[in-house]
Design a protein around this motif. Structure first.
Motif, PDB file in Angstrom:
ATOM      1  N   GLN A  19      10.567  -3.875  12.656  1.00 36.04           N
ATOM      2  CA  GLN A  19      11.476  -2.754  12.802  1.00 36.04           C
ATOM      3  C   GLN A  19      12.822  -2.948  12.121  1.00 36.04           C
ATOM      4  OE1 GLN A  19      11.503  -1.370  16.835  1.00 36.04           O
ATOM      5  NE2 GLN A  19       9.309  -1.014  16.796  1.00 36.04           N
ATOM      6  N   SER A  20      13.006  -4.068  11.462  1.00 42.75           N
ATOM      7  CA  SER A  20      14.249  -4.275  10.717  1.00 42.75           C
ATOM      8  C   SER A  20      14.138  -3.747   9.285  1.00 42.75           C
ATOM      9  CB  SER A  20      14.611  -5.763  10.685  1.00 42.75           C
ATOM     10  OG  SER A  20      13.692  -6.485   9.871  1.00 42.75           O
ATOM     11  N   LEU A  21      12.955  -3.253   8.902  1.00 40.88           N
ATOM     12  CA  LEU A  21      12.743  -2.765   7.541  1.00 40.88           C
ATOM     13  C   LEU A  21      13.432  -1.430   7.320  1.00 40.88           C
ATOM     14  CD1 LEU A  21       8.934  -3.491   7.250  1.00 40.88           C
ATOM     15  CD2 LEU A  21      10.796  -4.774   6.203  1.00 40.88           C
ATOM     16  N   VAL A  22      13.872  -1.210   6.089  1.00 41.27           N
ATOM     17  CA  VAL A  22      14.428   0.091   5.730  1.00 41.27           C
ATOM     18  C   VAL A  22      13.286   1.012   5.308  1.00 41.27           C
ATOM     19  CG1 VAL A  22      16.673  -0.823   5.060  1.00 41.27           C
ATOM     20  CG2 VAL A  22      14.854  -0.634   3.361  1.00 41.27           C
ATOM     21  N   SER A  23      13.530   2.297   5.296  1.00 35.26           N
ATOM     22  CA  SER A  23      12.465   3.261   5.024  1.00 35.26           C
ATOM     23  C   SER A  23      12.189   3.466   3.541  1.00 35.26           C
ATOM     24  CB  SER A  23      12.811   4.607   5.659  1.00 35.26           C
ATOM     25  OG  SER A  23      13.982   5.111   5.061  1.00 35.26           O
ATOM     26  N   THR A  24      12.893   2.803   2.665  1.00 35.46           N
ATOM     27  CA  THR A  24      12.710   2.989   1.223  1.00 35.46           C
ATOM     28  C   THR A  24      11.904   1.857   0.611  1.00 35.46           C
ATOM     29  OG1 THR A  24      14.837   1.943   0.844  1.00 35.46           O
ATOM     30  CG2 THR A  24      14.811   4.351   0.949  1.00 35.46           C
ATOM     31  N   LEU A  25      10.877   1.416   1.285  1.00 38.88           N
ATOM     32  CA  LEU A  25      10.072   0.284   0.825  1.00 38.88           C
ATOM     33  C   LEU A  25       9.425   0.536  -0.525  1.00 38.88           C
ATOM     34  CD1 LEU A  25       8.286  -0.430   4.196  1.00 38.88           C
ATOM     35  CD2 LEU A  25      10.287  -1.574   3.272  1.00 38.88           C
ATOM     36  N   HIS A  26       9.088   1.780  -0.810  1.00 45.05           N
ATOM     37  CA  HIS A  26       8.372   2.119  -2.033  1.00 45.05           C
ATOM     38  C   HIS A  26       9.214   1.940  -3.293  1.00 45.05           C
ATOM     39  CE1 HIS A  26      10.258   5.814  -0.484  1.00 45.05           C
ATOM     40  NE2 HIS A  26      10.613   5.941  -1.738  1.00 45.05           N
ATOM     41  N   LEU A  27      10.492   1.783  -3.179  1.00 42.57           N
ATOM     42  CA  LEU A  27      11.345   1.707  -4.376  1.00 42.57           C
ATOM     43  C   LEU A  27      11.037   0.498  -5.238  1.00 42.57           C
ATOM     44  CD1 LEU A  27      14.761   2.869  -2.947  1.00 42.57           C
ATOM     45  CD2 LEU A  27      13.126   4.169  -4.282  1.00 42.57           C
ATOM     46  N   GLN A  28      10.436  -0.527  -4.686  1.00 42.33           N
ATOM     47  CA  GLN A  28      10.126  -1.711  -5.472  1.00 42.33           C
ATOM     48  C   GLN A  28       9.066  -1.435  -6.532  1.00 42.33           C
ATOM     49  OE1 GLN A  28       8.757  -4.630  -2.732  1.00 42.33           O
ATOM     50  NE2 GLN A  28       7.019  -3.446  -2.058  1.00 42.33           N
ATOM     51  N   TYR A  29       8.400  -0.295  -6.462  1.00 40.01           N
ATOM     52  CA  TYR A  29       7.315   0.001  -7.398  1.00 40.01           C
ATOM     53  C   TYR A  29       7.735   0.808  -8.598  1.00 40.01           C
ATOM     54  CZ  TYR A  29       4.001  -2.231  -4.488  1.00 40.01           C
ATOM     55  OH  TYR A  29       3.309  -3.187  -3.808  1.00 40.01           O
ATOM     56  N   HIS A  30       8.949   1.266  -8.622  1.00 37.13           N
ATOM     57  CA  HIS A  30       9.398   2.020  -9.801  1.00 37.13           C
ATOM     58  C   HIS A  30       9.601   1.054 -10.962  1.00 37.13           C
ATOM     59  CE1 HIS A  30       9.966   5.957  -7.994  1.00 37.13           C
ATOM     60  NE2 HIS A  30      10.177   5.276  -6.902  1.00 37.13           N
ATOM     61  N   ARG A  31       8.976   1.376 -12.074  1.00 40.33           N
ATOM     62  CA  ARG A  31       9.103   0.499 -13.244  1.00 40.33           C
ATOM     63  C   ARG A  31      10.049   1.098 -14.240  1.00 40.33           C
ATOM     64  NH1 ARG A  31       2.983  -1.024 -14.686  1.00 40.33           N
ATOM     65  NH2 ARG A  31       2.210  -0.556 -12.669  1.00 40.33           N
TER      66      ARG A  31
ATOM     67  N   TYR B 151       1.557   4.229   5.676  1.00 38.12           N
ATOM     68  CA  TYR B 151       1.653   2.776   5.545  1.00 38.12           C
ATOM     69  C   TYR B 151       3.074   2.272   5.756  1.00 38.12           C
ATOM     70  CZ  TYR B 151      -3.203   2.305   4.282  1.00 38.12           C
ATOM     71  OH  TYR B 151      -4.580   2.309   4.319  1.00 38.12           O
ATOM     72  N   GLU B 152       4.078   3.071   5.402  1.00 33.16           N
ATOM     73  CA  GLU B 152       5.456   2.672   5.694  1.00 33.16           C
ATOM     74  C   GLU B 152       5.667   2.618   7.204  1.00 33.16           C
ATOM     75  OE1 GLU B 152       8.710   4.554   3.757  1.00 33.16           O
ATOM     76  OE2 GLU B 152       7.840   4.300   1.779  1.00 33.16           O
ATOM     77  N   GLU B 153       5.087   3.578   7.910  1.00 29.57           N
ATOM     78  CA  GLU B 153       5.209   3.579   9.367  1.00 29.57           C
ATOM     79  C   GLU B 153       4.540   2.351   9.964  1.00 29.57           C
ATOM     80  OE1 GLU B 153       3.593   6.314  12.989  1.00 29.57           O
ATOM     81  OE2 GLU B 153       4.549   7.364  11.309  1.00 29.57           O
ATOM     82  N   LYS B 154       3.385   1.980   9.447  1.00 32.38           N
ATOM     83  CA  LYS B 154       2.694   0.788   9.946  1.00 32.38           C
ATOM     84  C   LYS B 154       3.499  -0.472   9.654  1.00 32.38           C
ATOM     85  CE  LYS B 154      -1.914   2.767   9.810  1.00 32.38           C
ATOM     86  NZ  LYS B 154      -3.264   2.706   9.288  1.00 32.38           N
ATOM     87  N   ALA B 155       4.140  -0.516   8.495  1.00 33.88           N
ATOM     88  CA  ALA B 155       4.995  -1.657   8.165  1.00 33.88           C
ATOM     89  C   ALA B 155       6.159  -1.726   9.139  1.00 33.88           C
ATOM     90  CB  ALA B 155       5.499  -1.548   6.725  1.00 33.88           C
ATOM     91  N   PHE B 156       6.752  -0.568   9.436  1.00 35.36           N
ATOM     92  CA  PHE B 156       7.889  -0.523  10.349  1.00 35.36           C
ATOM     93  C   PHE B 156       7.495  -0.958  11.752  1.00 35.36           C
ATOM     94  CE2 PHE B 156      10.837   1.713  13.218  1.00 35.36           C
ATOM     95  CZ  PHE B 156      12.027   1.152  12.776  1.00 35.36           C
ATOM     96  N   ILE B 157       6.282  -0.611  12.171  1.00 37.24           N
ATOM     97  CA  ILE B 157       5.797  -1.050  13.488  1.00 37.24           C
ATOM     98  C   ILE B 157       5.729  -2.574  13.540  1.00 37.24           C
ATOM     99  CG2 ILE B 157       3.752  -1.102  14.987  1.00 37.24           C
ATOM    100  CD1 ILE B 157       3.313   1.863  14.152  1.00 37.24           C
ATOM    101  N   CYS B 158       5.336  -3.189  12.431  1.00 28.94           N
ATOM    102  CA  CYS B 158       5.247  -4.657  12.368  1.00 28.94           C
ATOM    103  C   CYS B 158       6.625  -5.316  12.328  1.00 28.94           C
ATOM    104  CB  CYS B 158       4.457  -5.094  11.139  1.00 28.94           C
ATOM    105  SG  CYS B 158       2.724  -4.673  11.189  1.00 28.94           S
TER     106      CYS B 158
ATOM    107  N   LEU C 232       0.834  -1.201   0.000  1.00 29.10           N
ATOM    108  CA  LEU C 232       0.000   0.000   0.000  1.00 29.10           C
ATOM    109  C   LEU C 232       0.869   1.251   0.000  1.00 29.10           C
ATOM    110  CD1 LEU C 232      -2.824  -1.143   2.397  1.00 29.10           C
ATOM    111  CD2 LEU C 232      -3.130  -0.378   0.031  1.00 29.10           C
ATOM    112  N   ALA C 233       1.952   1.225   0.746  1.00 30.69           N
ATOM    113  CA  ALA C 233       2.879   2.364   0.750  1.00 30.69           C
ATOM    114  C   ALA C 233       3.424   2.598  -0.656  1.00 30.69           C
ATOM    115  CB  ALA C 233       4.020   2.118   1.732  1.00 30.69           C
ATOM    116  N   GLY C 234       3.814   1.526  -1.317  1.00 31.09           N
ATOM    117  CA  GLY C 234       4.356   1.653  -2.663  1.00 31.09           C
ATOM    118  C   GLY C 234       3.353   2.198  -3.656  1.00 31.09           C
ATOM    119  N   LEU C 235       2.131   1.715  -3.578  1.00 31.42           N
ATOM    120  CA  LEU C 235       1.092   2.221  -4.480  1.00 31.42           C
ATOM    121  C   LEU C 235       0.835   3.705  -4.262  1.00 31.42           C
ATOM    122  CD1 LEU C 235      -1.673  -0.544  -4.499  1.00 31.42           C
ATOM    123  CD2 LEU C 235      -0.206   0.148  -6.388  1.00 31.42           C
TER     124      LEU C 235
END
Length: 77
Positions: free
Chosen positions: A65-77, A56-63, A40-43
């Motif tokens: 905490q080892s995640l990096v803050s650039t989660l949305h980068l996977q959506y760039h085509r 949504y990135e914050e909610k992912a991080f709460i779940c 959802l963050a990526g979209l």
């Protein structure tokens, strides 16, 4: 996980609305499913809805905490 994969199918068919519905469904079923929040963050990032993306990135991080803050980068085509 099934709804998450279904969301990716819609995403790759350029249907962000249906993709978002499926990702949302995945976190309604399991509020700790980090993949739903990440997707959802990526979209939202892709749609320039940066406040929602950050939410949504914050909610992912709460779940997970080892995640990096650039989660949305996977959506760039």
């Amino acid at each position: 996980m099934v709804y998450c994969h279904l969301g990716f199918n819609y995403f790759y068919q350029d249907d962000s609305d249906l993709a978002a519905e499926q990702f949302q469904r995945s976190i309604e079923i399991d509020g700790n499913f980090v993949g739903g929040y990440q997707n959802l963050a990526g979209l939202h990032y892709q749609d320039s809805k940066f406040e929602l993306a950050a939410e949504y990135e914050e909610k992912a991080f709460i779940c997970d905490q080892s995640l990096v803050s650039t989660l949305h980068l996977q959506y760039h085509r």
